[in-house]
Design a protein around this motif. Structure first.
Motif, PDB file in Angstrom:
ATOM      1  N   LEU A  64       0.819  -1.211   0.000  1.00 43.54           N
ATOM      2  CA  LEU A  64       0.000   0.000   0.000  1.00 43.54           C
ATOM      3  C   LEU A  64       0.854   1.264   0.000  1.00 43.54           C
ATOM      4  CD1 LEU A  64      -2.897  -0.543   2.583  1.00 43.54           C
ATOM      5  CD2 LEU A  64      -3.043  -0.595   0.090  1.00 43.54           C
ATOM      6  N   SER A  65       0.420   2.244  -0.745  1.00 40.74           N
ATOM      7  CA  SER A  65       0.988   3.584  -0.649  1.00 40.74           C
ATOM      8  C   SER A  65      -0.121   4.599  -0.891  1.00 40.74           C
ATOM      9  CB  SER A  65       2.146   3.784  -1.629  1.00 40.74           C
ATOM     10  OG  SER A  65       1.718   3.632  -2.965  1.00 40.74           O
ATOM     11  N   ILE A  66       0.267   5.860  -0.976  1.00 48.68           N
ATOM     12  CA  ILE A  66      -0.687   6.953  -1.131  1.00 48.68           C
ATOM     13  C   ILE A  66      -0.514   7.597  -2.500  1.00 48.68           C
ATOM     14  CG2 ILE A  66      -1.516   9.137  -0.153  1.00 48.68           C
ATOM     15  CD1 ILE A  66      -1.804   6.805   1.749  1.00 48.68           C
ATOM     16  N   GLU A  67      -1.601   7.922  -3.132  1.00 47.42           N
ATOM     17  CA  GLU A  67      -1.520   8.672  -4.383  1.00 47.42           C
ATOM     18  C   GLU A  67      -0.746   9.962  -4.149  1.00 47.42           C
ATOM     19  OE1 GLU A  67      -4.485  10.511  -7.816  1.00 47.42           O
ATOM     20  OE2 GLU A  67      -5.305   9.417  -6.108  1.00 47.42           O
ATOM     21  N   ASP A  68       0.296  10.188  -4.941  1.00 44.98           N
ATOM     22  CA  ASP A  68       1.204  11.333  -4.813  1.00 44.98           C
ATOM     23  C   ASP A  68       2.062  11.237  -3.551  1.00 44.98           C
ATOM     24  OD1 ASP A  68       2.399  13.556  -5.914  1.00 44.98           O
ATOM     25  OD2 ASP A  68       1.077  14.979  -4.915  1.00 44.98           O
ATOM     26  N   GLY A  69       2.244  10.025  -3.029  1.00 44.04           N
ATOM     27  CA  GLY A  69       3.198   9.803  -1.955  1.00 44.04           C
ATOM     28  C   GLY A  69       2.929  10.614  -0.703  1.00 44.04           C
ATOM     29  N   GLY A  70       4.021  11.021  -0.053  1.00 43.33           N
ATOM     30  CA  GLY A  70       3.890  11.788   1.180  1.00 43.33           C
ATOM     31  C   GLY A  70       3.161  13.106   0.990  1.00 43.33           C
ATOM     32  N   LYS A  71       3.336  13.712  -0.160  1.00 42.81           N
ATOM     33  CA  LYS A  71       2.619  14.962  -0.442  1.00 42.81           C
ATOM     34  C   LYS A  71       1.104  14.733  -0.383  1.00 42.81           C
ATOM     35  CE  LYS A  71       6.223  16.556  -3.674  1.00 42.81           C
ATOM     36  NZ  LYS A  71       6.514  16.923  -5.080  1.00 42.81           N
TER      37      LYS A  71
END
Length: 509
Positions: free
Chosen positions: A147-154
């Motif tokens: 799992l990760s976030i769309e547009d990463g940490g930003k």
């Protein structure tokens, strides 16, 4: 002036803490950070946005991810990641030194924390770009991290702060914590510096989520040792360890691995402090596909020891310990198309190309390689070892999505250090190299907390009114950590801390 809850730090852990406090009944929640609004988000902003959690495989995760169509799902191989898997990864990478109750608390709450964040419109995606390879027409995930976030940490910080705004959490920037208010052993509030003046604020509870000391070169030398002043800071310049001294002043107990940290393979040409435009793109994590050599032209780590997300947090230290504190990553044309464009794309990193290994050695000598002949010998010896292993294991096949066993070890030839998996010869032009250094992400030493409530502990027990989350928590990681578990820990213990403040009997609900 009174707030039900004061949170120190605007990163992932602090945001989760403030949001949790608010939704669990705190009417007035204040989040303070010494950074300016332009630096909101702490280290979380600079991450790839990866979350390591317990899950039951692809079907379990499809309801919370936003980038998988029904047709795509038919071509994905994604194994479950159990409670036992997660616990074992933390413990084996720490040399069995991690606090088992703290680790268990993280693991048991990891999936709930992600579901909770998804409910607050945090945009989760499957991490095809970092954690999967296409093999035989299928996307094969590896290393337990999916799992990760769309547009990463930003994207993570943007979504969390939008949730804070909707929840009515008040945020003060340019507002450092100066001290804690204490009455009869209970933390009753905080002293902050706002608009040039010190301001005392009473509160039902204070949550420290201000990050480690990685941006403080003096503390790095004090705790990590000489040479660490040369490490480049991967993230925010505001994580300077101030709050540790403040917590110590009220009796907080220090714990964990103060002599170690998360450090990664970082672009040699990156700025000394994290850049908010490129953030995690300065990471150079393609070493399992090739080799790394130091300024003397010698290999110094087993690039295929384990999946990348189990080795990158300590390979930065290995690079820092090399002559002049840098290294070169090297590949041939067979692997260039598999390197992540986010990290190795044009305009992101300086790439050195050559048609022969001798030419590559000459070019690298212009940017720090001190022994061209040894560099050529290292490549030749590596290729010979790879070839001999293949001759003895002709039915084995290279597969970057599994530990394929293709190595430099055979019955009559071996290397020290070996390359234990994914060993392919470097013999097809053009050849490419990039120069890398050590980038420090976060430090492992911190405050002792109760695993259930996230209350800060003294030598005699919990300190009433004081809680902690994020990188300030000690005892969870030692020497190394499983990639993606940092953000998960920030969310888990931030959520616990916020709920604990809200449930204190003195909160004015």
């Amino acid at each position: 002036m009174y707030y039900d809850c004061i949170v120190v730090g605007s990163g992932n852990a602090g945001s989760c803490a403030a949001l949790s406090a608010k939704e669990n009944g705190c009417q007035k929640v204040l989040l303070v950070d010494k950074c300016s609004p332009e630096w909101v988000g702490g280290n979380g902003y600079f991450t790839a946005g990866a979350f390591r959690i317990v899950h039951n495989g692809l079907e379990d995760l499809l309801p919370i991810v936003q980038n998988v169509s029904p047709e795509q799902a038919k071509h994905i191989d994604l194994d479950p990641y159990s409670h036992a898997n997660f616990i074992e990864d933390i413990m084996r990478l720490s040399g069995r030194r991690s606090d088992p109750t703290l680790a268990a608390s993280l693991v048991e709450s990891s999936r709930d924390a992600v579901d909770w964040l998804a409910g607050h419109q945090v945009p989760f995606i499957l991490s095809f770009h970092r954690q999967a390879y296409e093999v035989g027409g299928r996307q094969k995930f590896w290393g337990g991290l999916v799992l990760s976030i769309e547009d990463g940490g930003k994207g993570l910080i943007a979504a969390e702060h939008e949730a804070l705004k909707k929840a009515g959490v008040e945020i003060w920037f340019d507002c450092p914590l100066v001290n804690l208010l204490v009455q009869d052993g209970t933390v009753t509030g905080a002293v902050v510096r706002k608009d040039g003046s010190e301001l005392s604020i009473e509160s039902g509870g204070v949550i420290l989520a201000a990050g480690g000391f990685e941006a403080n070169s003096k503390l790095r030398v004090t705790h990590l040792g000489m040479g660490w002043e040369k490490a480049k800071v991967r993230g925010t310049p505001f994580n300077t360890g101030d709050c540790f001294a403040i917590a110590e002043g009220v009796g907080a107990k220090f714990t964990g691995d103060w002599a170690s940290c998360h450090s990664t393979t970082w672009d040699f040409n990156a700025p000394e402090i994290g850049a908010r435009n490129l953030t995690n793109q300065f990471t150079k994590s393609g070493y399992p596909l090739g080799i790394m050599v130091n300024a003397n032209g010698v290999r110094f780590v087993d690039e295929g020891e384990d999946y990348r997300n189990y080795t990158y947090a300590r390979f930065g230290k290995a690079i820092l310990q090399q002559p002049e504190g840098f290294a070169f990553q090297v590949w041939d044309s067979k692997m260039l198309g598999m390197l992540r464009k986010e990290e190795y794309g044009d305009g992101v990193v300086e790439k050195i190309f050559a048609d022969t290994i001798d030419e590559l050695a000459r070019k690298l000598s212009g940017i720090g390689l001190m022994d061209q002949a040894q560099f050529v010998e290292t490549i030749q010896s590596y290729n010979a070892a790879v070839t001999q292993h293949k001759l003895e294991n002709s039915d084995w096949h290279w597969d970057p999505a599994v530990k394929d066993g293709l190595s430099t070890e055979s019955s009559n030839l071996s290397l020290s250090p070996p390359k234990s998996h994914w060993a392919e010869s470097i013999d097809k032009s053009p050849f490419m190299a990039v120069k890398v250094c050590c980038g420090i992400t976060f430090t492992f030493g911190g405050l002792a907390i109760d695993p259930v409530s996230a209350a800060v502990l003294s030598e005699s027990g919990p300190i009433p009114g004081l809680f902690c989350a994020g990188e300030m928590v000690g005892g969870l990681f030692y020497n190394n950590y499983p990639g993606g578990s940092g953000l998960s820990a920030g969310a888990v213990f931030g959520r616990k801390a916020g709920a604990s403040v809200a449930n204190r009997p003195n909160i004015r609900k």
